[in-house]
Scaffold this motif. Structure first.
Motif, PDB file in Angstrom:
ATOM      1  N   GLN A 115      51.242  -7.687  78.744  1.00 35.53           N
ATOM      2  CA  GLN A 115      51.658  -8.939  79.182  1.00 35.53           C
ATOM      3  C   GLN A 115      50.365  -9.662  79.772  1.00 35.53           C
ATOM      4  O   GLN A 115      49.807  -9.401  80.566  1.00 35.53           O
ATOM      5  N   ASN A 143      51.228 -16.609  79.144  1.00 33.74           N
ATOM      6  CA  ASN A 143      52.568 -16.901  79.762  1.00 33.74           C
ATOM      7  C   ASN A 143      53.363 -15.674  79.761  1.00 33.74           C
ATOM      8  O   ASN A 143      54.475 -15.330  79.373  1.00 33.74           O
ATOM      9  N   GLU A 145      53.040 -13.253  77.474  1.00 31.15           N
ATOM     10  CA  GLU A 145      53.444 -12.567  76.055  1.00 31.15           C
ATOM     11  C   GLU A 145      52.531 -11.401  75.853  1.00 31.15           C
ATOM     12  O   GLU A 145      51.355 -11.324  76.380  1.00 31.15           O
ATOM     13  N   CYS A 183      50.284  -8.745  73.918  1.00 28.35           N
ATOM     14  CA  CYS A 183      49.119  -8.734  73.231  1.00 28.35           C
ATOM     15  C   CYS A 183      48.719  -7.183  72.922  1.00 28.35           C
ATOM     16  O   CYS A 183      48.957  -6.590  74.001  1.00 28.35           O
TER      17      CYS A 183
END
Length: 493
Positions: free
Chosen positions: A52, A57, A59, A61
């Motif tokens: 994260q 924010n 998300e 990756c």
């Protein structure tokens, strides 16, 4: 950060399995981190990592550099499928071998149905020693063991674990068989004042099995978690309590299996799509198909879209179906002849079994399957439908049944015609399988479909299907309907 600094992270394996992991030294590369996580979590498969990212924010990756990780990162484990290359000689070189490979068992599966005689498992060393000493004392002096609370807990816990390996919801008869097997193996556990010497053990097993199911539900086992809201205590907000327990009712041993370790629904859905794409090829990769079938069985079973009878109930449908019909055929034919005066339909059956006399196994099986519903009091006229090949709509109102088709030049007598040209299987007014050569094969396939598609037995043939399930295939409950019990008794005379 220094290499010897501790590293604390939140690791997401699946939506229901999120763990806190503390590494005593910080890895230097992503590969080192994967190795440490595999050792720490005991993962037996290959995987990649995502994290994260606070810059987006939180998300997810892909993780390519450890320097990108925050101080206490959240990392998600993504299983990676390993495709095994095979030569062209290995791809469906033999049809029967390929079929066997595709239907091989996953490590997640239950392997065996409930045994005829329950084998009491081995307890811990301490418990086994105490029971052995108590058995010797019982045989020499007739002294019953005074079972302590701690000893009883260990015995019941081990028995519940063993019972769960066969079914999550044992019947009263199965509880009775376990309790009886227990006192037979360890006579010191017999109960004074009890008619069966094991009534207390039977009741204790029922309560312990309920507690064991609760533990399994809390750990996420699907075959019991699906019933968590039966009384409303575990239902989601706004969701009504379940009115009916969802459990194996027709002898299934893998009614609702768990997802394989390290896989969630999204990962299995991707594997299912890969399987579907592979099967579109002219020469599918046999090993890859086998691997995907094993991986996605739990997902396909959950969606009730499958055709794997042997995996669901642990039996070879075709072999058991034919062998048991052949074993009972002589007695069936005797019963048909003795009933010739009862019902007009029997006269046709008796005519076919007596003139001409035949030794062809398929013809004899056909005669047995045509007479079975009549002798049980079912109504086969609404299940077997006769028609010409050109007829298109006359079976549209048939929920489930078998269509007996004749060519246009043939004389159509009735649905009782014993030798139609071809047969078709009808489900909900649609042809789901056609060009079937004989009735035994059609009945065998249709019975398998009732399991594969989780269909109710047709009302007009319910006793016939129950007879096939409980007597011919020895699946499910041992409590028989009166007519089935009567026919079973007549077959054993």
């Amino acid at each position: 950060m220094t290499a010897n600094q501790k590293m604390t992270m939140r690791v997401i394996l699946t939506e229901a399995d999120i763990r806190k992991v503390i590494l005593h030294s910080r890895p230097s590369t992503v590969k080192d981190l994967i190795t440490k996580l595999r050792e720490s979590l005991g993962l037996q498969y290959n995987f990649s990592l995502q994290f994260q990212d606070p810059e987006f924010n939180n998300e997810l990756c892909n993780l390519t550099d450890l320097q990108e990780l925050p101080e206490k990162p959240t990392i998600k484990v993504l299983p990676v499928f390993d495709l095994v290359p095979v030569s062209s000689d290995d791809v469906f070189s033999d049809t029967s071998t390929a079929d066997t490979e595709i239907l091989s068992h996953s490590p997640q599966d239950r392997r065996e149905p409930w045994p005829e005689f329950f084998d009491i498992p081995t307890f811990s060393v301490d418990v086994e020693y105490r029971l052995r000493q108590a058995d010797l004392l019982f045989m020499s002096e007739g002294t019953h063991l005074k079972v302590s609370k701690e000893l009883k807990h260990e015995i019941l816990e081990r028995l519940a674990e063993s019972m769960y390996s066969y079914t999550a919801y044992p019947t009263a008869a199965q509880f009775e068989s376990v309790a009886t097997a227990l006192i037979n193996k360890h006579p010191c556990l017999q109960e004074r004042g009890s008619v069966t010497r094991c009534c207390g053990w039977k009741n204790s097993l029922k309560h312990k099995m309920g507690n064991y199911r609760t533990k399994r539900r809390q750990s996420g086992c699907l075959d019991v978690a699906v019933n968590a809201g039966k009384r409303g205590r575990h239902s989601s907000d706004g969701q009504p309590a379940n009115k009916r327990i969802k459990k194996a009712k027709k002898g299934e041993i893998n009614y609702l299996p768990n997802f394989p370790d390290g896989f969630d629904q999204a990962a299995l859905e991707e594997a299912r799509k890969d399987l579907a794409d592979e099967m579109q090829k002219r020469t599918p990769n046999g090993l890859l198909v086998k691997q995907k079938m094993d991986q996605t069985f739990a997902l396909r079973r959950k969606e009730v879209v499958f055709m794997e009878f042997s995996r669901i109930v642990g039996k070879n449908l075709k072999q058991e179906f034919y062998e048991n019909i052949d074993r009972h055929s002589p007695r069936f034919l005797e019963l048909f002849r003795s009933k010739r005066g009862n019902v007009g339909q029997f006269r046709l059956i008796c005519y076919s079994v007596s003139f001409p006399k035949t030794t062809d196994p398929t013809a004899i099986r056909t005669q047995v399957l045509r007479g079975l519903p009549i002798i049980l009091g079912d109504n086969p006229s609404t299940f077997f439908k006769a028609g010409f090949e050109s007829d298109a709509d006359f079976f549209r109102d048939l929920d489930i049944g078998i269509l007996l088709t004749e060519r246009e030049e043939a004389v159509l007598t009735s649905a009782q015609h014993p030798s139609p040209t071809l047969l078709k299987i009808i489900i909900e007014g649609e042809v789901v399988m056609e060009n079937i050569q004989d009735l035994p094969k059609a009945m065998c396939i249709l019975f398998g479909l009732t399991y594969a598609l989780h269909l109710n037995y047709p009302k007009s043939m319910k006793l016939t299907f129950l007879f096939i399930q409980q007597i011919l295939l020895s699946l499910g409950h041992t409590d028989l309907k009166p007519k089935i019990q009567s026919l079973k008794n007549q077959l054993t005379m």
